[in-house]
Write an enzyme that holds these catalytic residues in place. Structure first.
Site, mmCIF file in Angstrom:
data_model
loop_
_atom_site.group_PDB
_atom_site.id
_atom_site.type_symbol
_atom_site.label_atom_id
_atom_site.label_comp_id
_atom_site.label_asym_id
_atom_site.label_seq_id
_atom_site.Cartn_x
_atom_site.Cartn_y
_atom_site.Cartn_z
ATOM 1 N N HIS A 198 57.481 81.953 42.719
ATOM 2 C CA HIS A 198 57.151 81.318 41.443
ATOM 3 C C HIS A 198 57.158 79.806 41.640
ATOM 4 O O HIS A 198 58.213 79.207 41.874
ATOM 5 C CB HIS A 198 58.148 81.725 40.360
ATOM 6 C CG HIS A 198 58.097 83.175 40.012
ATOM 7 N ND1 HIS A 198 59.213 83.914 39.663
ATOM 8 C CD2 HIS A 198 57.055 84.052 39.985
ATOM 9 C CE1 HIS A 198 58.850 85.163 39.417
ATOM 10 N NE2 HIS A 198 57.555 85.262 39.612
ATOM 11 N N GLU A 205 59.728 77.204 40.169
ATOM 12 C CA GLU A 205 61.145 77.327 40.518
ATOM 13 C C GLU A 205 61.432 76.508 41.773
ATOM 14 O O GLU A 205 61.764 77.033 42.833
ATOM 15 C CB GLU A 205 61.506 78.805 40.685
ATOM 16 C CG GLU A 205 61.355 79.571 39.381
ATOM 17 C CD GLU A 205 61.472 81.085 39.528
ATOM 18 O OE1 GLU A 205 61.775 81.556 40.648
ATOM 19 O OE2 GLU A 205 61.235 81.793 38.538
ATOM 20 N N HIS A 253 65.102 82.553 43.923
ATOM 21 C CA HIS A 253 64.438 82.213 42.665
ATOM 22 C C HIS A 253 65.231 81.146 41.925
ATOM 23 O O HIS A 253 66.361 80.819 42.298
ATOM 24 C CB HIS A 253 64.312 83.450 41.761
ATOM 25 C CG HIS A 253 63.230 84.396 42.175
ATOM 26 N ND1 HIS A 253 62.061 84.537 41.475
ATOM 27 C CD2 HIS A 253 63.147 85.246 43.224
ATOM 28 C CE1 HIS A 253 61.291 85.434 42.072
ATOM 29 N NE2 HIS A 253 61.933 85.882 43.125
ATOM 30 N N GLU A 261 69.307 84.126 42.174
ATOM 31 C CA GLU A 261 68.919 83.191 41.121
ATOM 32 C C GLU A 261 69.821 81.959 41.154
ATOM 33 O O GLU A 261 71.044 82.082 41.167
ATOM 34 C CB GLU A 261 69.029 83.864 39.748
ATOM 35 C CG GLU A 261 68.146 85.084 39.560
ATOM 36 C CD GLU A 261 66.720 84.713 39.176
ATOM 37 O OE1 GLU A 261 66.415 83.504 39.091
ATOM 38 O OE2 GLU A 261 65.920 85.635 38.943
#
Length: 985
Positions: free
Chosen positions: A791, A794, A888, A973
């Site tokens: 992504h 990010e 991420h 994350e």
């Protein structure tokens, strides 16, 4: 229970007294017990019987009404029962008879309020004239009968929850009446003694505003102006919080909805996807492209999701959870990945070199390699300025770094060299004896490439600074200008080389053919000198900003509304003599579509949708210049998509000042104050978004006071990390390692749709020798596969990856131990095209690559296709990875945490009927999170989840777990915002 069977009045009063005493000190359990024994029915029947006598006995009716009000709140079927017993009619009749008798009327109103809680009975009361009756009771400001007036306003508010009653109120002109009543009570209640009456009147308006006709009537009655003016002098009065909160809700509901000030909802950039049909022309936004009907929901300042929906999303089909699908490609195709695992076949003959001979590595074996051709056809490529000047597409060789060696320690990394300050390392590396792996001809070739290149730099001098690199001056001046800049302001930033960055940048292909490089990316940046704490949110910032939006609507005299930057039309050279700020974003990873000057020091900004998409507006990165010193500027980014953000909880945008960099402080710093993130009045129809419902937008607003006048600054959602920065970093890193100890191999996994290389890095320890035993030990090391940046928005994932790479090649004892026991296969950027073109979520095709792992296409999702192919290959040769981890960034949670996969935990959470006692599961998936929880201060185990959701079935984490059988398959994350625990909070 049978109250009305008591033949005499005294017995009835006694029963009511006993019930009253019982329930006055009773718990909900006692009330529910009375209801279960028919208490509601008995009370309602007694009410009807008593009321229908020639002379109703109020000694019985008053305690009866009190009991009904208490029992009715707990009886879910109370409204239906009241209808059946015809209690509504008799209560309305009693209320009409007692308009001048406050005590009796008050008790009737209490009963009506309970009846009105049911929408059905509320609608019936409306039909029978209850609202007209109540408006006779609700008078302008008075200090008499205030208990009755309060009860009447609360009943009216309850009745208006019914849409039919709200429509009736609109048709009969009640909106203007309610506004006048509110205005009168507000102006006269100077001691705030009757806040609850004022609140109830506003509640009536809020329910009416749920209808489109109600909002129109409210605006026609000058409701926006009235509520705005009546609250301006009391925003800081905490006693009026119930009133101000409702005023805000009504103003937000009734603010006219409008489309975004854009010519089209589609991205300003488009890319011809190979094999796709010609796309339709962009839909031009009109007044019809937004939605303003239906009932609006109350805004919730929370990032929590509905637990029920989360549980419904859990996968409970054991076959889907445990099945292992077959290959998604011919098995023979996997052999192409053998060339990416040379560590398993390399003989390491150079380790036989005699002492003192030095290392003579075969350049064809250790340099960067291309194994897989581009997935895109030449017709589908957007050539950058270099290819346009050459007139043809060509294979671009990867340049090797000419930097001196980098000495690395556990906590500090410094670039060391014998060259003078600001001198070109390309010119001095060879003479200093530091040009390992590079010949003199290579150095001269790179120098010539700069001379032939179209890049150059605008003059950098005070007071005006132009900090981008453009093609405005003659090509031959480029090298001299860069040298002059670096000599005047020498910079030494670890693992960064401006010359190499420029060489890499000219090979980076973008959709829009970027011809400028952002100064922070070229120049480099250091960490801030000290840790920055999260911003303490100022109370009331959001409501002040909403009132400012309303002021803009109703008092537009000071509104400029001047477009000062736009990607949607050819933009003239910005006037440097103008007082307005100057904006720019057409550089790598940049994202700003439009800038509108609203007031002298306030700007509305719109960010670009992802390429070939109409959505995913969240990432921003742009240049701003022409500012004054010590002047607060406000920026409103008005087309954000996420429903909530850490910007509401202490996160700040990042800022890079060119003047600060030239003063020796090149750093991105958190900046901004009076920050809030909230839903605005912009909407887009479902027809445009292609979704089931229309789209709401959110505003991120913040104020910035720039550190210098006439500076050039860059503002970003998060610390930027470009594709070119990655490619530069890998080259510098490769030259920094000790080749006797570290096996570092950089190669190309595949070409992207946009024609950029997707790098693949292999890191492990070199064998002690080329003996059979040492080679076998290397080849038996388990694999760890790490990926990142699928992504593009990010960018924190890339910073985590950068730290991972630097640590793995360092001399740290733990890093050495990891190299000696594992082989790391790393894909540091799965979506280079998205990163380059400033996307937030998608690839050039306009789709989320982390939803393509089930069946990726070699032509449409090449990076995912070949990453999955490499994993399949490792499995086919018995080298299934021990750990797979995809890095991420997370926008709504703090700290660092993992998502993993577990059949049992998923079934337990879903309360599945499937028994789990007979299911066998490798519980080692919890080992790594537990280790990190003990060792890493930023890691939090409580935020980890090991549930498998249906909506995540096509993500890397779930596919690698299911199809490759990797039990330790994770998404890691990292918060955009920071930590709320440990030393980093």
């Amino acid at each position: 229970m049978n109250i009305q069977s008591s033949s005499d009045r005294e017995s009835t009063l006694t029963i009511l007294q006993v019930l009253g005493d019982l329930l006055s000190v009773g718990t909900d359990r006692r009330i529910c017990y009375v209801i279960s024994k028919g208490g509601s029915e008995a009370l309602l029947q007694t009410l009807v019987d008593t009321a229908r006598t020639a002379f109703p006995d109020y000694d019985i009716l008053l305690p009866l009404f009190r009991l009904l009000a208490k029992v009715g709140l707990r009886d879910k079927k109370f409204g239906q029962k009241a209808l059946e017993f015809e209690a509504l009619d008799v209560t309305l009749i009693l209320a009409r008879k007692n308009l001048s008798h406050s005590q009796n009327l008050l008790h009737c109103l209490w009963a009506l309020r309970v009846f009105a809680f049911s929408v059905t009975t509320g609608a019936m009361l409306g039909i029978n004239g209850a609202m007209e009756l109540l408006l006779k009771v609700i008078t302008p400001y008075t200090q008499k009968r205030t208990r009755v007036i309060r009860a009447a306003t609360e009943v009216l508010a309850a009745l208006l929850k019914s849409k039919s009653n709200s429509r009736r109120a609109v048709n009969r002109g009640y909106v203007a009446i309610l506004l006048r009543l509110h205005q009168d009570w507000h102006s006269h209640d100077t001691t705030n003694s009757y806040v609850l009456i004022r609140r109830a009147l506003l509640l009536c308006l809020r329910h009416i505003a749920n209808l489109r006709s109600g909002r129109e009537a409210f605006r026609a009655a000058q409701g926006m102006e009235i509520l705005f003016s009546t609250t301006q002098n009391c925003l800081d009065d905490k006693s009026l919080e119930p009133v101000i909160s409702l005023v805000l809700q009504i103003l937000r509901q009734c603010y006219p909805k409008s489309p975004l000030p854009l010519v089209t909802a589609s991205s300003a950039y488009s890319f011809p996807v190979p094999g796709s049909t010609a796309s339709e022309p962009p839909h031009v936004l009109t007044e019809e492209d937004f939605e303003d009907d239906g009932e609006e929901e109350e805004d919730k300042d929370s990032d929590s999701e509905d637990v029920k929906k989360e549980d419904d999303d859990l996968e409970t089909d054991v076959n889907k959870l445990s099945s292992k699908p077959g290959l998604d490609r011919p098995e023979e195709e996997l052999m192409q990945y053998e060339a990416m695992c040379l560590e398993l076949s390399c003989s390491f003959e150079e380790l036989e070199s005699k002492p003192g001979d030095g290392l003579n590595f075969d350049k064809t074996q250790y340099a960067s390699h291309h194994h897989i051709l581009t997935a895109a056809s030449p017709k589908g490529l957007c050539l950058n300025k270099d290819q346009i000047s050459w007139g043809q597409e060509r294979e671009v060789p990867v340049q090797t770094s000419l930097l001196s060696r980098v000495k690395m320690g556990r906590s500090n990394i410094h670039l060391t060299s014998k060259k003078g300050p600001g001198m070109n390392p390309y010119r001095n590396a060879q003479s200093n004896g530091l040009g390992i792996g590079s010949s003199g001809s290579e150095i001269s070739d790179i120098q010539e490439s700069f001379k032939e290149d179209a890049w150059d730099i605008d003059a950098i001098s005070c007071p005006r600074i132009s900090a981008s690199f453009s093609s405005s001056t003659r090509p031959r001046e480029t090298a001299e200008l860069i040298d002059k800049l670096l000599q005047t302001h020498p910079t030494h930033i670890a693992f960064h080389d401006p010359y190499l960055y420029m060489a890499k940048a000219r090979r980076t292909r973008s959709v829009s053919d970027f011809t400028m490089t952002a100064f922070p990316d070229f120049w480099g940046h250091c960490p801030p000198p000290s840790a920055q704490s999260m911003l303490e949110r100022k109370c009331g910032v959001q409501r002040i900003k909403i009132f400012e939006d309303v002021r803009r609507l109703i008092q537009p005299s000071d509104i400029i509304n001047k477009v000062v930057f736009s990607l949607d039309e050819p933009w003239p050279l910005q006037d440097t003599t103008s007082d307005c700020l100057r904006f720019f974003s057409k550089f790598e990873s940049g994202n700003l579509r439009k800038a509108i000057q609203v007031r002298e020091l306030e700007y509305d900004l719109l960010i670009n949708a992802d390429v070939n998409s109409t959505q995913h507006q969240q990432w921003f990165y742009f240049k701003v210049s022409g500012m004054r010193e010590a002047v607060p500027y406000r920026f409103n980014i008005i087309n954000c998509e996420k429903a909530n953000s850490q910007f509401n909880y202490g996160m700040q945008p990042t800022l890079y000042s060119v003047k600060e960099a030239l003063l020796g402080r090149p750093a991105w710093v958190r900046t901004g104050y009076e920050i809030c993130y909230y839903k605005n009045h912009y909407r887009q129809s479902a027809a445009i978004t292609g979704a089931e419902s229309g789209k709401c937008y959110y505003t991120l607003t913040f104020a910035v006071t720039f550190p210098h006048a006439e500076d050039v600054c860059y503002l970003a959602y998060h610390y930027p990390y470009t594709y070119t920065a990655l490619m530069t970093h890998l080259d510098v890193l490769e030259k920094s390692v000790n080749p006797k100890q570290v096996y570092f191999r950089q190669e190309v996994l595949c070409q992207t749709l946009g024609g950029n290389s997707c790098p693949l890095v292999t890191i492990t320890a070199m064998p002690e020798s080329n003996s059979a035993g040492h080679l076998e030990q290397l080849r038996q090391r388990p694999y760890q596969v790490i990926t990142a940046r699928v992504h593009p928005g990010e960018s924190n994932a890339s910073w985590v990856m950068k730290g991972t790479l630097e640590f793995l090649v360092s001399s740290d004892p733990v890093a050495r131990l990891l190299r000696e026991n594992f082989i790391f296969k790393i894909i540091p950027m799965l979506n280079p095209d998205g990163v380059i073109n400033g996307n937030h979520r998608c690839s050039l095709r306009g789709g989320d690559l982390n939803r393509q792992w089930l069946s990726p296409s070699a032509h449409l999702q090449p990076t995912i296709y070949h990453a999955k192919g490499l994993l399949h290959y490792l499995g086919s040769i018995g080298r299934r990875p021990m750990v797979f981890c995809d890095f991420h960034g997370h926008s709504q949670k703090r700290n660092v945490f993992l998502y993993g996969c577990s059949i049992k935990e998923t079934l337990w959470q879903a309360e599945s009927a499937v028994g789990t006692s007979n299911l066998l599961e490798d519980v080692s998936y919890r080992t790594l999170p537990k280790i990190l929880d003990k060792l890493a201060p930023a890691f939090t185990l409580s935020s980890c989840s090991f549930l498998v959701e249906k909506s995540r079935a096509s993500t890397a984490r779930v596919v690698v777990w299911r199809e490759m059988g990797v039990s330790r398959s994770y998404t890691m994350e990292s918060s955009y915002c920071g930590c709320n625990q440990g030393p980093y909070q």
